[in-house]
Write an enzyme that holds these catalytic residues in place. Sequence first.
Site, mmCIF file in Angstrom:
data_model
loop_
_atom_site.group_PDB
_atom_site.id
_atom_site.type_symbol
_atom_site.label_atom_id
_atom_site.label_comp_id
_atom_site.label_asym_id
_atom_site.label_seq_id
_atom_site.Cartn_x
_atom_site.Cartn_y
_atom_site.Cartn_z
ATOM 1 N N SER A 1 0.785 -1.226 -0.104
ATOM 2 C CA SER A 1 0.067 -0.093 0.129
ATOM 3 C C SER A 1 0.875 1.192 0.296
ATOM 4 O O SER A 1 1.691 1.416 -0.933
ATOM 5 C CB SER A 1 -0.915 -0.078 1.171
ATOM 6 O OG SER A 1 -2.152 0.865 1.003
ATOM 7 N N ASP B 1 -2.266 6.478 -3.288
ATOM 8 C CA ASP B 1 -0.954 5.775 -2.944
ATOM 9 C C ASP B 1 -0.780 4.601 -3.615
ATOM 10 O O ASP B 1 -1.213 4.433 -4.815
ATOM 11 C CB ASP B 1 -1.226 5.408 -1.485
ATOM 12 C CG ASP B 1 -2.409 4.301 -1.474
ATOM 13 O OD1 ASP B 1 -3.057 4.120 -2.214
ATOM 14 O OD2 ASP B 1 -2.450 3.398 -0.251
ATOM 15 N N ASP C 1 -1.113 1.378 -3.796
ATOM 16 C CA ASP C 1 -2.037 0.374 -4.488
ATOM 17 C C ASP C 1 -3.413 1.098 -4.700
ATOM 18 O O ASP C 1 -4.458 0.184 -5.080
ATOM 19 C CB ASP C 1 -2.300 -0.788 -3.672
ATOM 20 C CG ASP C 1 -2.869 -0.693 -2.328
ATOM 21 O OD1 ASP C 1 -2.903 0.684 -1.698
ATOM 22 O OD2 ASP C 1 -3.545 -1.393 -1.400
ATOM 23 N N ASP D 1 -5.802 2.241 -2.886
ATOM 24 C CA ASP D 1 -7.098 2.080 -2.257
ATOM 25 C C ASP D 1 -7.345 3.255 -1.307
ATOM 26 O O ASP D 1 -8.292 3.365 -0.660
ATOM 27 C CB ASP D 1 -6.672 0.865 -1.182
ATOM 28 C CG ASP D 1 -5.772 1.222 0.066
ATOM 29 O OD1 ASP D 1 -4.944 2.126 -0.166
ATOM 30 O OD2 ASP D 1 -5.420 0.185 0.954
#
Length: 449
Positions: A100, A241, A243, A245
């Site tokens: 992440s 960010d 990934d 999410d």
Amino acid sequence: MGKLFGTDGVRGVANKELTCELAFDLGRAGAYVLTEMHKKPKILIGKDTRISCDMLEAALCAGLTSVGADVYLAGVVTTPAIAYLVKSHGFDAGIMISASHNPYEFNGIKFFNSQGFKLSDQIEEKIEDIILNKKWDEVPHAQFDAIGRVNRVDLKKDYQEYLKSTLNGASFKGLKIVIDCANGAAYKIAPEVFEELGAEVVVINNQPDGTNINKECGSTHLKMLQQEVVKNRADFGIAYDGDADRTLFVDEEGNIVDGDKIMLLLAQNLKQQGRLSRNTLIVTVMSNMGLFVAAKELGIELEVTKVGDRYVLEKMLEGGYSIGGEQSGHIILLDFATTGDGILTSLQLTKLIRESGKKLSDLAKIMKVYPQVLVNAKVENGKKDLYSKDPVILEAIKKVEEKLNGKGRVLIRPSGTEPLIRVMIEGEDYEEIKKDAEALASLIESRLS
């Protein structure tokens, strides 16, 4: 939460804590636990742009196929894309390889069930039990004719089309937007969607090289985006960010619009449309005091959870709520997705901005932000919970709380994903709370080192 799985899957420094051996074991144990539910599970795997992703993907594939699971590799996609595609394409489970917002040397492995939700604690515990207690006798190798196969699939377009379908035909023509992809998983998916919707897009940090994910960019480092928005005279900027999410915005003047403001704007919009389930927004203890004041004025109820999107989601599913999230930009829109989705959230807010006819800087006045300082104390993972039993630390916290006299608060929280304890203080005097937060973090480090 067990010893391997944290609040967001298994995470650690690649090749040191999160090794090929552990990835292989997670694949084997994960596939075995899933075969109890599905004879020959089909598992979708996605990854972000870290240098260690290929290595971990190969190890996972070996573990999964050795137990008979068939693997489908989606390549570089966002975490929420995996959650969506698992459900929409009938996979039995999904796995995302990503850490992440963490720096590139970290990586993580996160499982999703067939409905696109993160695995339940019970299933995580079963997987953990096999690995930690070395119960490999229970995990048979597949017969030679039943070994799983590895397939490559390109499902990005399906996910992009779904994202656009949530906007009911909205057009972004005439908007100029700067998008910071954090050199991460959104580097192609996000700009393409906004361009297809008619926006003029300036893209930054979309050249991943394996080591530059989240590096001085993305939703955790907004300075470059702030400068680019002003320089390009854009309507606003969007940051993701690693990934994707989570998402944060920057208004046309270069000011940050954080997750608190984003979710309050979206909740107010849902309320006006009569779609705010139970008239409630789910937030965490990290949300700014200003959000609580503004929500009351808007007639929106708040439910508060611990930090971590898994706790926000639990509360939402428990009570049938439609929106919840975190100040960090992790926002869950349960009408559309089973997990926090940065691109989805940014599309919904862009639609709101377009339909309001207002500038983002005006919309962001929805709440007054109380000064808030967050300082990280570096503490080993095994010692993070000891602060709550240390009399010297507890006395120091009490003194700061007395000084705030009800006009602020102190929140001490061990990170669920990193060797850190976060010290957050909110109050009316920024300089004063900054000094207190730094002193507390320093004390925690010295007492627990």
